[in-house]
Write a protein that holds these residues in place. Structure first.
Motif, PDB file in Angstrom:
ATOM      1  N   THR B 126     -55.768 -42.266  25.721  1.00 38.38           N
ATOM      2  CA  THR B 126     -56.510 -41.826  26.691  1.00 38.38           C
ATOM      3  C   THR B 126     -56.844 -42.822  27.542  1.00 38.38           C
ATOM      4  OG1 THR B 126     -58.365 -41.677  25.447  1.00 38.38           O
ATOM      5  CG2 THR B 126     -57.251 -39.430  25.656  1.00 38.38           C
ATOM      6  N   ASP B 127     -56.984 -44.071  26.897  1.00 41.84           N
ATOM      7  CA  ASP B 127     -57.691 -45.215  27.726  1.00 41.84           C
ATOM      8  C   ASP B 127     -56.767 -46.315  28.206  1.00 41.84           C
ATOM      9  OD1 ASP B 127     -59.871 -43.626  26.860  1.00 41.84           O
ATOM     10  OD2 ASP B 127     -60.574 -45.492  25.529  1.00 41.84           O
ATOM     11  N   ILE B 128     -57.200 -46.489  29.727  1.00 45.17           N
ATOM     12  CA  ILE B 128     -56.634 -47.629  30.290  1.00 45.17           C
ATOM     13  C   ILE B 128     -57.519 -48.739  30.485  1.00 45.17           C
ATOM     14  CG2 ILE B 128     -55.250 -48.650  32.063  1.00 45.17           C
ATOM     15  CD1 ILE B 128     -54.546 -45.685  32.965  1.00 45.17           C
ATOM     16  N   VAL B 129     -57.471 -49.987  29.749  1.00 47.75           N
ATOM     17  CA  VAL B 129     -58.539 -50.922  30.023  1.00 47.75           C
ATOM     18  C   VAL B 129     -58.228 -52.053  30.852  1.00 47.75           C
ATOM     19  CG1 VAL B 129     -59.574 -52.977  28.682  1.00 47.75           C
ATOM     20  CG2 VAL B 129     -59.037 -50.802  27.518  1.00 47.75           C
ATOM     21  N   VAL B 130     -59.109 -52.015  31.951  1.00 51.12           N
ATOM     22  CA  VAL B 130     -58.689 -52.858  33.020  1.00 51.12           C
ATOM     23  C   VAL B 130     -59.696 -53.961  33.448  1.00 51.12           C
ATOM     24  CG1 VAL B 130     -58.411 -52.634  35.491  1.00 51.12           C
ATOM     25  CG2 VAL B 130     -57.601 -50.842  34.203  1.00 51.12           C
ATOM     26  N   ASP B 131     -59.364 -55.044  33.497  1.00 49.93           N
ATOM     27  CA  ASP B 131     -59.917 -56.439  34.126  1.00 49.93           C
ATOM     28  C   ASP B 131     -60.965 -55.704  35.175  1.00 49.93           C
ATOM     29  OD1 ASP B 131     -60.632 -58.736  34.863  1.00 49.93           O
ATOM     30  OD2 ASP B 131     -58.586 -59.451  34.992  1.00 49.93           O
ATOM     31  N   ASP B 157     -64.904 -57.126  31.190  1.00 46.09           N
ATOM     32  CA  ASP B 157     -64.599 -58.368  31.344  1.00 46.09           C
ATOM     33  C   ASP B 157     -63.275 -59.070  30.407  1.00 46.09           C
ATOM     34  OD1 ASP B 157     -64.748 -61.381  30.466  1.00 46.09           O
ATOM     35  OD2 ASP B 157     -65.669 -61.339  32.544  1.00 46.09           O
ATOM     36  N   PRO B 158     -62.294 -59.396  31.179  1.00 48.96           N
ATOM     37  CA  PRO B 158     -61.119 -59.875  30.176  1.00 48.96           C
ATOM     38  C   PRO B 158     -61.452 -60.559  28.640  1.00 48.96           C
ATOM     39  CG  PRO B 158     -60.552 -60.354  32.383  1.00 48.96           C
ATOM     40  CD  PRO B 158     -62.170 -60.250  32.582  1.00 48.96           C
ATOM     41  N   ALA B 159     -62.117 -61.439  28.719  1.00 42.46           N
ATOM     42  CA  ALA B 159     -62.562 -62.160  27.555  1.00 42.46           C
ATOM     43  C   ALA B 159     -63.077 -61.262  26.329  1.00 42.46           C
ATOM     44  CB  ALA B 159     -63.379 -63.230  27.921  1.00 42.46           C
ATOM     45  N   ALA B 160     -63.888 -60.047  27.085  1.00 45.96           N
ATOM     46  CA  ALA B 160     -64.393 -59.138  26.205  1.00 45.96           C
ATOM     47  C   ALA B 160     -63.425 -57.962  25.591  1.00 45.96           C
ATOM     48  CB  ALA B 160     -65.655 -58.803  26.612  1.00 45.96           C
ATOM     49  N   ALA B 161     -62.223 -58.075  26.361  1.00 42.07           N
ATOM     50  CA  ALA B 161     -61.430 -56.733  26.002  1.00 42.07           C
ATOM     51  C   ALA B 161     -61.166 -56.467  24.562  1.00 42.07           C
ATOM     52  CB  ALA B 161     -60.000 -56.973  26.698  1.00 42.07           C
ATOM     53  N   PRO B 162     -61.141 -57.388  23.660  1.00 41.06           N
ATOM     54  CA  PRO B 162     -60.802 -57.192  22.248  1.00 41.06           C
ATOM     55  C   PRO B 162     -61.974 -56.161  21.677  1.00 41.06           C
ATOM     56  CG  PRO B 162     -60.306 -59.354  22.469  1.00 41.06           C
ATOM     57  CD  PRO B 162     -60.838 -58.824  23.697  1.00 41.06           C
ATOM     58  N   SER B 163     -63.229 -55.951  22.212  1.00 46.48           N
ATOM     59  CA  SER B 163     -64.119 -55.458  21.703  1.00 46.48           C
ATOM     60  C   SER B 163     -64.101 -53.883  22.271  1.00 46.48           C
ATOM     61  CB  SER B 163     -65.638 -55.888  22.112  1.00 46.48           C
ATOM     62  OG  SER B 163     -65.581 -55.617  23.583  1.00 46.48           O
ATOM     63  N   VAL B 164     -63.372 -53.637  23.062  1.00 43.72           N
ATOM     64  CA  VAL B 164     -63.465 -52.027  23.514  1.00 43.72           C
ATOM     65  C   VAL B 164     -61.993 -51.372  23.226  1.00 43.72           C
ATOM     66  CG1 VAL B 164     -64.675 -52.656  25.540  1.00 43.72           C
ATOM     67  CG2 VAL B 164     -62.366 -52.668  25.839  1.00 43.72           C
ATOM     68  N   LEU B 165     -60.984 -52.191  22.439  1.00 46.81           N
ATOM     69  CA  LEU B 165     -59.654 -51.777  22.015  1.00 46.81           C
ATOM     70  C   LEU B 165     -59.701 -50.793  20.768  1.00 46.81           C
ATOM     71  CD1 LEU B 165     -57.648 -55.129  22.691  1.00 46.81           C
ATOM     72  CD2 LEU B 165     -57.875 -52.991  24.379  1.00 46.81           C
ATOM     73  N   VAL B 172     -53.571 -52.173  28.440  1.00 45.24           N
ATOM     74  CA  VAL B 172     -54.524 -53.070  29.013  1.00 45.24           C
ATOM     75  C   VAL B 172     -53.976 -53.848  29.936  1.00 45.24           C
ATOM     76  CG1 VAL B 172     -55.928 -55.187  28.220  1.00 45.24           C
ATOM     77  CG2 VAL B 172     -55.132 -53.380  26.419  1.00 45.24           C
ATOM     78  N   LEU B 173     -54.461 -53.615  31.204  1.00 42.49           N
ATOM     79  CA  LEU B 173     -54.097 -54.626  32.443  1.00 42.49           C
ATOM     80  C   LEU B 173     -54.983 -55.525  32.743  1.00 42.49           C
ATOM     81  CD1 LEU B 173     -52.650 -54.794  35.190  1.00 42.49           C
ATOM     82  CD2 LEU B 173     -54.188 -53.121  36.202  1.00 42.49           C
ATOM     83  N   LEU B 174     -54.546 -56.778  32.528  1.00 41.14           N
ATOM     84  CA  LEU B 174     -55.447 -58.063  32.902  1.00 41.14           C
ATOM     85  C   LEU B 174     -54.659 -59.157  33.567  1.00 41.14           C
ATOM     86  CD1 LEU B 174     -56.306 -58.898  28.978  1.00 41.14           C
ATOM     87  CD2 LEU B 174     -57.919 -57.744  30.662  1.00 41.14           C
ATOM     88  N   VAL B 202     -50.294 -55.186  29.877  1.00 40.29           N
ATOM     89  CA  VAL B 202     -49.658 -55.407  31.205  1.00 40.29           C
ATOM     90  C   VAL B 202     -50.309 -56.604  31.765  1.00 40.29           C
ATOM     91  CG1 VAL B 202     -49.128 -54.380  33.129  1.00 40.29           C
ATOM     92  CG2 VAL B 202     -49.367 -52.694  31.118  1.00 40.29           C
ATOM     93  N   TRP B 203     -49.571 -57.463  32.127  1.00 37.52           N
ATOM     94  CA  TRP B 203     -50.477 -58.661  32.789  1.00 37.52           C
ATOM     95  C   TRP B 203     -49.946 -58.718  34.311  1.00 37.52           C
ATOM     96  CZ3 TRP B 203     -54.000 -61.938  30.754  1.00 37.52           C
ATOM     97  CH2 TRP B 203     -54.323 -61.670  29.265  1.00 37.52           C
ATOM     98  N   ASP B 204     -50.948 -59.310  35.046  1.00 34.90           N
ATOM     99  CA  ASP B 204     -50.915 -59.536  36.420  1.00 34.90           C
ATOM    100  C   ASP B 204     -50.488 -61.012  36.388  1.00 34.90           C
ATOM    101  OD1 ASP B 204     -51.176 -60.307  39.175  1.00 34.90           O
ATOM    102  OD2 ASP B 204     -52.142 -58.480  39.458  1.00 34.90           O
ATOM    103  N   LEU B 205     -49.464 -61.531  37.000  1.00 33.29           N
ATOM    104  CA  LEU B 205     -49.284 -62.923  36.745  1.00 33.29           C
ATOM    105  C   LEU B 205     -49.414 -63.676  38.111  1.00 33.29           C
ATOM    106  CD1 LEU B 205     -46.238 -63.027  34.611  1.00 33.29           C
ATOM    107  CD2 LEU B 205     -48.620 -63.056  33.951  1.00 33.29           C
ATOM    108  N   CYS B 206     -50.072 -62.885  39.299  1.00 35.77           N
ATOM    109  CA  CYS B 206     -50.032 -63.489  40.630  1.00 35.77           C
ATOM    110  C   CYS B 206     -50.573 -64.805  40.732  1.00 35.77           C
ATOM    111  CB  CYS B 206     -51.099 -62.405  41.548  1.00 35.77           C
ATOM    112  SG  CYS B 206     -50.051 -60.920  41.901  1.00 35.77           S
ATOM    113  N   HIS B 207     -51.251 -65.165  39.916  1.00 38.19           N
ATOM    114  CA  HIS B 207     -51.781 -66.574  40.222  1.00 38.19           C
ATOM    115  C   HIS B 207     -51.495 -67.624  39.101  1.00 38.19           C
ATOM    116  CE1 HIS B 207     -54.452 -66.251  43.658  1.00 38.19           C
ATOM    117  NE2 HIS B 207     -54.588 -64.799  43.405  1.00 38.19           N
ATOM    118  N   SER B 208     -50.735 -67.247  38.278  1.00 37.93           N
ATOM    119  CA  SER B 208     -50.143 -68.021  37.243  1.00 37.93           C
ATOM    120  C   SER B 208     -48.496 -68.235  37.440  1.00 37.93           C
ATOM    121  CB  SER B 208     -50.550 -67.560  35.833  1.00 37.93           C
ATOM    122  OG  SER B 208     -50.073 -66.258  35.664  1.00 37.93           O
ATOM    123  N   ALA B 209     -47.811 -67.240  37.913  1.00 40.11           N
ATOM    124  CA  ALA B 209     -46.289 -67.529  38.066  1.00 40.11           C
ATOM    125  C   ALA B 209     -46.147 -68.952  39.061  1.00 40.11           C
ATOM    126  CB  ALA B 209     -45.627 -66.222  38.558  1.00 40.11           C
TER     127      ALA B 209
END
Lengths: 414, 414
Positions: B126-131, B157-165, B172-174, B202-209
């Motif tokens: 049911t959950d979508i975890v979003v940055d 916060d992305p770094a804290a994502a594991p705690s809510v999974l 997970v969109l980060l 799901v990763w957004d690579l706008c600032h890394s590609a």
């Protein structure tokens, strides 16, 4: 027809073409386009290049991107291009300012429009009535919109749509002109029928925008989408437009609420607040090169009335049918005809193309193209010829019919 | 610092910059770009123009559109451009062929990816975890995807994502790199954490590609989207890309199933049958001018390794920080500092930009731009400087820091 009579007929029709071209008030526009040898009757798929566009694009690329770079978002008007260009298209489809925005593909805009229409209609309306003869992407996207919003699709022939409308109808998605047959549907009457049922009318104008009067405001259309690379000559894959009538803008609830549609995009606000007006239909960063090519291409419309385009379009398609009927062995409608028009003879039901059914259509179109008459094939058996009044003349129509007749004469019947 | 010491420091850093530029193996690439006077540090918003692109676009417009017209869909490779260009980008983000497609905006691709991810995860999640620190469009679009699929958004916060999974997590969109601070998130570990919970990453690579190694295949990323007009220099609003890992392609269920994603688009089949492979991520007709500008722009990557780009990026940002710390009155981290870096000092957590918090940021950035040092402002108080190793040198970094120090020295503190 005997060879002698055929030569006489051709001579008469060629003279008639010359006279029609000489009297054509739109004929001078032809020189605004890049047109080589041959006859281009596929402008309903990809419009010809306006001759001034390459220079404009070169400036966008070399100066605006290359020199001004990021400053061009403001200084070159990039940021506001989607709504600015929407307002350029608006009068061509009978819309007042502030209701059109240019962005994304037609398919993506169909999605925005159908989901938004369902939401405007309210939760008690379960049905989305969709043109069963539509260009398929509209049906695929409407199906996805139905699945995501818990609605169901009711496929229908557009002319029969009124018979299925009722209190369960949320939205009606119809094509103004059928992409295959060129049939023009009765937008005023069908819109009124949708409204009488309390439904939202969504029109796909891909094959009518720039070809004939649409009258979005006059006829009270709710939402519309359309293509800009056909009769508007915007270039390959130029962005589509979305029309949201003024009265719906405050309630327009986009399923693609990208940052460009935020009331203050550069606030980078984590909460979404939709902008007011047509800009609400935007999603992400606009593809500037394609968008500004479209803007440049629209210059050819300065001072041109859609009514004059429509009058010429009907005259061109009439004349093409007359020439084809005269030249093709067996004519267009006789018992021995190898080609038969699918496009309504009645002007009130005709778009700006002629579709001919022909058992040997794939071979015929290949040979037509090889001989410089460029139409397109709609599988399995339709020869499609688009007539674009800004740059197509009566001599083109006569020549296309003559080459068609010759190709058929040389090709064994299937 | 006394004036004398400041002059000595500047002289030393300028000499160091010259030595670093002389030793830089990527330095010869700079001449492939159009760069005027000044220092352009906004390539993370709009990449500079590769010098050969105007000629390529002129050919697309004048010959491919103007002369070949509709034939170019086949003969000029227009139709297959989205997947062909996807395969050009693939090695830059660590993907094998056949998994990327270029089309639509980033926002539209986020929508495809999030809805598809939820569907891949199945109905019980049911959950979508979003940055929560994301570029806002991702959050807006994820919210829309959640609403349409009956899921809920869990901001984190992305770094804290594991705690809510957990077992309820669908996707997970980060962001790989935070657009504001330049923080680089741990893609391998966060992807592994998502997978450990049975969720889709799901990763957004706008600032890394194009800025640093991504390793999509190596790290088992499921879906990703990214921008092509920043570090890939594709031009303003160039189309984004969508990555669908091979193992998910047969089950990838797009919410935007436009005709371009049909297995046989020109069959014009009223029933939708999805194509196999990355092409399933397409929607409508691609915007050819923007798409082919991107294709041309990618030529500058021939023979360039992302690892060498990453090494130079870190050296550039280190050097800029060193220069700014030396030149700005009070340094970057002291008790009297007027600017403070928001970008992590640790290389493992740094993207390819430096973000400086400054109370007078709007006035400072306006003055920097007026003096030819082009970064950008992120309201209310962030000065953002992007470092694009293909065309930015160490002398640029030194000069930018020197101008920044001078601008601050002349501007009263807020």
């Amino acid at each position: 027809m005997s060879e002698h009579l055929a030569v006489t007929a051709a001579s008469g029709l060629r003279a008639q073409a010359a006279a029609l071209d000489a009297a054509d008030e739109l004929a001078p526009l032809r020189k605004l386009f890049v047109l080589g040898e041959g006859v281009y009757l596929d402008g309903n798929s990809l419009g010809a290049l306006p001759a001034h566009v390459p220079g404009r694009i070169a400036d966008v690329v070399s100066r605006q991107w290359g020199e001004l770079r990021i400053r061009s978002w403001d200084e070159s008007g990039w940021w506001s291009a989607p709504e600015r260009i929407g307002d350029r298209i608006a009068p061509l489809v009978g819309a007042g300012p502030g209701q059109l925005v240019v962005s994304d593909s037609t398919s993506v805009n169909v999605f925005k429009a159908v989901v938004a229409a369902v939401r405007l209609a309210g939760p008690d309306r379960t049905d989305i009535v969709v043109d069963a003869t539509t260009f398929p992407t509209d049906g695929y996207i409407a199906e996805s919109a139905a699945r995501l919003t818990g609605r169901r699709i009711i496929p229908v022939d557009p002319a029969a749509a009124p018979s299925v409308l009722g209190p369960a109808t949320a939205a009606v998605l119809l094509n103004h002109v059928d992409f295959r047959t060129g049939r023009l549907h009765d937008l005023p009457a069908l819109t009124a029928a949708a409204h009488a049922a309390g439904a939202i009318a969504v029109w796909d104008l891909c094959h009518s925008a720039g070809a004939l009067p649409v009258g979005l405001d006059e006829h009270g259309v709710d939402l519309a989408v359309g293509c800009t690379y056909k009769y508007l000559n915007g270039g390959p894959g130029a962005p589509a437009f979305l029309y949201v009538a003024n009265r719906h803008q405050r309630a327009f609830d986009s399923p693609l609420p990208g940052w460009n549609s935020h009331t203050d995009p550069f606030a980078m606000d984590p909460r979404y607040t939709a902008a007011e007006g047509a800009v609400r239909g935007r999603v992400g960063t606009p593809d500037i090169l394609s968008t500004l090519a479209l803007e440049a291409a629209l210059d050819v419309w300065d001072g041109v009335s859609v009514d004059s385009v429509r009058a010429k379009s009907l005259a061109l398609t009439d004349f093409f049918l007359e020439c084809a009927d005269a030249y093709v062995e067996g004519g267009l409608g006789g018992p021995d005809s190898r080609v038969r028009s699918l496009t309504p003879a009645d002007h009130r039901s005709r778009g700006s193309q002629i579709a001919l059914r022909c058992a040997e259509a794939p071979a015929v179109m290949a040979e037509l193209i090889a001989r410089g008459v460029v139409g397109d094939l709609r599988r399995p058996d339709v020869l499609r010829f688009g007539f674009t009044p800004l740059y197509t003349g009566f001599a083109d129509a006569e020549r296309a019919a003559a080459v068609l007749a010759d190709v058929l004469a040389r090709l064994p019947a299937a």
